[in-house]
Design an enzyme around this catalytic site. Structure first.
Site, mmCIF file in Angstrom:
data_model
loop_
_atom_site.group_PDB
_atom_site.id
_atom_site.type_symbol
_atom_site.label_atom_id
_atom_site.label_comp_id
_atom_site.label_asym_id
_atom_site.label_seq_id
_atom_site.Cartn_x
_atom_site.Cartn_y
_atom_site.Cartn_z
ATOM 1 N N ARG A 170 44.036 34.282 31.576
ATOM 2 C CA ARG A 170 44.794 33.815 32.537
ATOM 3 C C ARG A 170 44.685 32.397 33.183
ATOM 4 N NH1 ARG A 170 45.782 37.666 36.474
ATOM 5 N NH2 ARG A 170 44.820 36.487 37.941
ATOM 6 N N ARG A 174 43.773 22.318 30.229
ATOM 7 C CA ARG A 174 44.487 21.301 30.161
ATOM 8 C C ARG A 174 43.725 20.093 29.701
ATOM 9 N NH1 ARG A 174 46.361 22.664 35.845
ATOM 10 N NH2 ARG A 174 47.852 24.529 35.587
ATOM 11 N N ARG A 247 36.506 47.626 39.047
ATOM 12 C CA ARG A 247 35.654 46.831 39.506
ATOM 13 C C ARG A 247 36.069 46.702 41.234
ATOM 14 N NH1 ARG A 247 30.819 46.302 39.095
ATOM 15 N NH2 ARG A 247 30.517 44.094 39.158
ATOM 16 N N ARG A 278 32.765 34.095 44.792
ATOM 17 C CA ARG A 278 33.439 32.858 45.579
ATOM 18 C C ARG A 278 33.409 32.981 46.995
ATOM 19 N NH1 ARG A 278 39.574 34.162 43.050
ATOM 20 N NH2 ARG A 278 39.599 36.546 44.117
ATOM 21 N N GLU A 299 32.658 36.762 48.347
ATOM 22 C CA GLU A 299 33.232 37.891 47.776
ATOM 23 C C GLU A 299 32.061 38.256 46.844
ATOM 24 O OE1 GLU A 299 36.721 37.482 45.490
ATOM 25 O OE2 GLU A 299 37.924 36.993 47.427
ATOM 26 N N TYR A 347 45.872 45.083 35.864
ATOM 27 C CA TYR A 347 45.673 44.000 36.774
ATOM 28 C C TYR A 347 47.089 43.071 36.805
ATOM 29 C CZ TYR A 347 43.574 40.343 39.049
ATOM 30 O OH TYR A 347 42.761 39.204 40.171
ATOM 31 N N ASP A 349 49.526 40.655 38.963
ATOM 32 C CA ASP A 349 49.657 39.470 40.054
ATOM 33 C C ASP A 349 50.950 39.784 40.828
ATOM 34 O OD1 ASP A 349 47.757 37.646 39.109
ATOM 35 O OD2 ASP A 349 49.136 36.484 37.721
HETATM 36 N N1 UDP Z 1 36.759 32.934 35.297
HETATM 37 C C1 UDP Z 1 35.412 32.449 34.938
HETATM 38 N N2 UDP Z 1 34.929 31.358 35.879
HETATM 39 C C2 UDP Z 1 35.721 31.053 37.074
HETATM 40 C C3 UDP Z 1 36.940 31.756 37.439
HETATM 41 C C4 UDP Z 1 37.367 32.580 36.418
HETATM 42 O O1 UDP Z 1 34.970 32.570 34.106
HETATM 43 O O2 UDP Z 1 35.122 29.911 37.936
HETATM 44 C C5 UDP Z 1 36.984 33.946 34.583
HETATM 45 C C6 UDP Z 1 36.512 35.411 35.092
HETATM 46 O O3 UDP Z 1 36.065 36.268 33.737
HETATM 47 C C7 UDP Z 1 37.597 36.231 35.601
HETATM 48 C C8 UDP Z 1 38.723 35.844 34.696
HETATM 49 O O4 UDP Z 1 38.435 34.403 34.552
HETATM 50 O O5 UDP Z 1 37.733 37.557 35.484
HETATM 51 C C9 UDP Z 1 40.134 35.550 35.680
HETATM 52 O O6 UDP Z 1 39.794 34.820 36.827
HETATM 53 P P1 UDP Z 1 40.881 34.838 37.880
HETATM 54 O O7 UDP Z 1 40.466 33.517 38.820
HETATM 55 O O8 UDP Z 1 42.269 34.844 37.522
HETATM 56 O O9 UDP Z 1 40.474 35.866 38.719
HETATM 57 P P2 UDP Z 1 41.221 36.527 40.177
HETATM 58 O O10 UDP Z 1 41.362 35.312 41.081
HETATM 59 O O11 UDP Z 1 42.277 37.361 39.873
HETATM 60 O O12 UDP Z 1 39.966 37.364 40.752
#
Ligand code: UDP
Length: 365
Positions: A170, A174, A247, A278, A299, A347, A349
Site C-alpha cells: 500500500r 518515490r 488486530r 501513531r 493509537e 482490509y 479503504d
Molecule cells: N508501515 C510501516 N511504517 C509506517 C507506516 C506503515 O512499516 O510508518 C507499514 C505497516 O506494516 C502497516 C502498513 O505499512 O501495517 C500499511 O500502512 P498504512 O499506513 O496503510 O496503514 P493504516 O493507515 O491503514 O493503518
C-alpha cells in the site's frame, strides 16, 4: 414489508441503502451502535471534527465514486503527509526523496537509487515471500530497520517475516520530492465531518440505532424481502468454525490547551519501544481550523477480543481458510446477502467499500 433490511449503517450499508432508495426501493437500516457512519464516525469537540475510530482520509481515482460522495458533502483539500519519528529523528512518509535525504544525505534520485541498490535484498527475480522481503527488496536495510520493522511488529504483533507482502505494498516508494501519502487523483476529508456526510446519504431512509440484529434475527428478517448483512460474517454463523482474528487499537484521546500540538495530522512512531504506532492531531485534517485548542489521539495496537472494535483482518492461512468456510455457508443463504469490510473479511479503504457496494447492488437488480 421493506424491500431491504440493511444491517449496519457504515459505508457499505449506507451506500447500498442510498442506491436502493434512489431506485425507489424501501429500506430500513439498523445498527447496533448509537450512531451512523460505522468506523468513519466523527464527533465535534472544541470546534474540531474528531475521527473517533481512527483517521479516515478519502482518496480514489474513480469518477463515479468521487461524484457519489460529493453528492453528500463538500471535501476539503487535505493531503496526507505523515511523518515518522524514529530514534529521535523525523522522516517523511511515504518513502520519497525527503526520506532518503534525511536518512543518507543524498540529494538526487540517482544518488538515492544507488544507496538503495547498495543495501537492498536481491530476490533474483522471484516474488517476495513476506513483508520483510518486500520491504528490504524495495528500500533496503536502513529504512526497513528504522521506519518499518518496529512499526509493523507493533501494529501486527508479529515478526514482519510472518506477514504477507501485500500489507506494505500500500505504501508508495518515490524518487521524487512528493510527500503525498496517496497517489490518487481525488483526495480530501468531508468539510463537516463524515457523520454529517452519512446523514445526507441516508436522507429519507428509515434508520434505527442501538439495535442488535443477531439477538433477534428472525423478527428482523420478517420485515424485509432481502437482508443485507454487513457485520462480522463469523458472528452471523455463531462462530461455528471459530472466530476470525483481527488486530485492534486502543485510543487515548485528550484535549491540549494549545492551538498546535505536533504540527501535522499524523505522526508515526517507528521505534519498537514506543507502545503507540501513531499520534493523530485531528484539527490538521481540516486545514485552516481556527480552534484555540487541539484534540489529540494516541493509537496503541492491541489484541482483539470480544467487545473491542475489529480493525485489521489478520489474513493468514488459518483465518483465510476459516473465512472460506463461512463464505460457503453464506452462499447457501437465500434471503440474506453479505458485504463490506467485516463480511468480506478484507482490509478495505473507503472508496473500495463503495465500489464493492455498487457492484453488489448492480449484481442484485
Ligand atoms: N508501515 C510501516 N511504517 C509506517 C507506516 C506503515 O512499516 O510508518 C507499514 C505497516 O506494516 C502497516 C502498513 O505499512 O501495517 C500499511 O500502512 P498504512 O499506513 O496503510 O496503514 P493504516 O493507515 O491503514 O493503518
Amino acid at each position: 414489508m421493506y424491500d431491504y433490511l440493511i444491517v449496519g449503517a457504515g459505508m457499505f450499508g449506507s451506500t447500498f441503502a442510498r442506491l436502493a432508495a434512489d431506485d425507489g426501493k424501501t429500506c430500513l437500516i439498523i445498527d447496533k451502535r448509537e450512531h451512523i457512519a460505522g468506523n468513519c464516525h466523527t464527533e465535534e469537540k472544541e470546534g474540531i471534527q474528531v475521527h473517533v475510530y481512527g483517521p479516515h482520509i478519502f482518496h480514489c481515482n474513480d469518477e463515479q465514486i468521487w461524484s457519489f460522495v460529493n453528492r453528500f458533502s463538500r471535501f476539503n483539500n487535505f493531503r496526507n503527509q505523515p511523518i515518522s519519528v524514529s530514534d529521535g529523528k523525523v522522516y517523511s512518509l511515504p518513502f520519497n526523496m525527503y526520506t532518503f535525504n534525511h536518512m543518507w544525505g543524498v540529494k538526487t534520485p540517482q544518488e538515492a537509487k544507488e544507496k538503495i541498490a547498495s543495501q537492498k535484498l536481491d530476490l533474483q527475480g522471484r516474488e517476495p515471500r513476506n513483508l520483510e522481503e518486500q520491504a528490504l527488496s524495495q528500500v533496503g536495510t536502513d529504512i526497513y530497520e528504522k521506519l518499518i520493522r518496529g512499526y509493523t511488529a507493533k501494529q501486527w504483533k508479529r515478526d514482519p517475516k510472518d506477514l504477507p507482502a501485500s500489507i506494505i505494498k500500500r505504501l508508495p516508494v518515490r524518487l521524487t520530492w512528493d510527500n503525498n501519502y496517496f497517489n490518487d487523483k481525488y483526495q480530501g476529508v468531508p468539510e463537516d465531518g463524515y457523520t454529517a456526510m452519512f446523514e445526507k446519504m441516508l436522507e429519507g431512509i428509515e434508520v434505527k440505532l442501538g439495535v442488535d440484529y443477531l439477538a433477534d434475527r428472525e423478527a428482523w428478517n420478517a420485515k424485509a424481502k432481502t437482508v443485507v448483512f454487513t457485520g462480522k460474517i463469523d458472528d452471523y454463523f455463531d462462530c461455528q468454525f471459530g472466530e476470525l482474528e483481527y488486530r485492534t487499537l486502543d485510543f487515548e484521546t485528550w484535549v491540549e490547551d494549545t492551538d498546535n500540538y505536533q504540527g501535522n495530522a499524523v505522526v508515526n512512531y517507528g521505534d519498537s519501544e514506543v507502545p503507540w504506532t501513531r499520534i493523530i492531531e485531528h484539527k490538521h485534517f481540516a486545514p485552516g481550523n481556527k480552534s484555540e485548542k487541539t484534540v489529540v489521539t494516541k493509537e496503541i495496537p492491541a489484541t482483539w477480543a470480544n467487545g473491542k472494535v475489529p480493525y485489521y483482518p489478520v489474513g493468514d492461512e488459518v483465518n483465510s481458510d476459516r473465512y472460506e468456510k463461512y463464505c460457503e455457508l453464506a452462499e447457501k443463504e437465500d434471503k440474506v446477502v453479505f458485504g463490506g469490510r467485516l463480511s468480506e473479511y478484507k482490509y478495505y479503504d473507503m472508496h473500495q467499500v463503495i465500489g464493492s457496494a455498487f457492484a453488489k447492488y448492480k449484481s442484485m437488480v
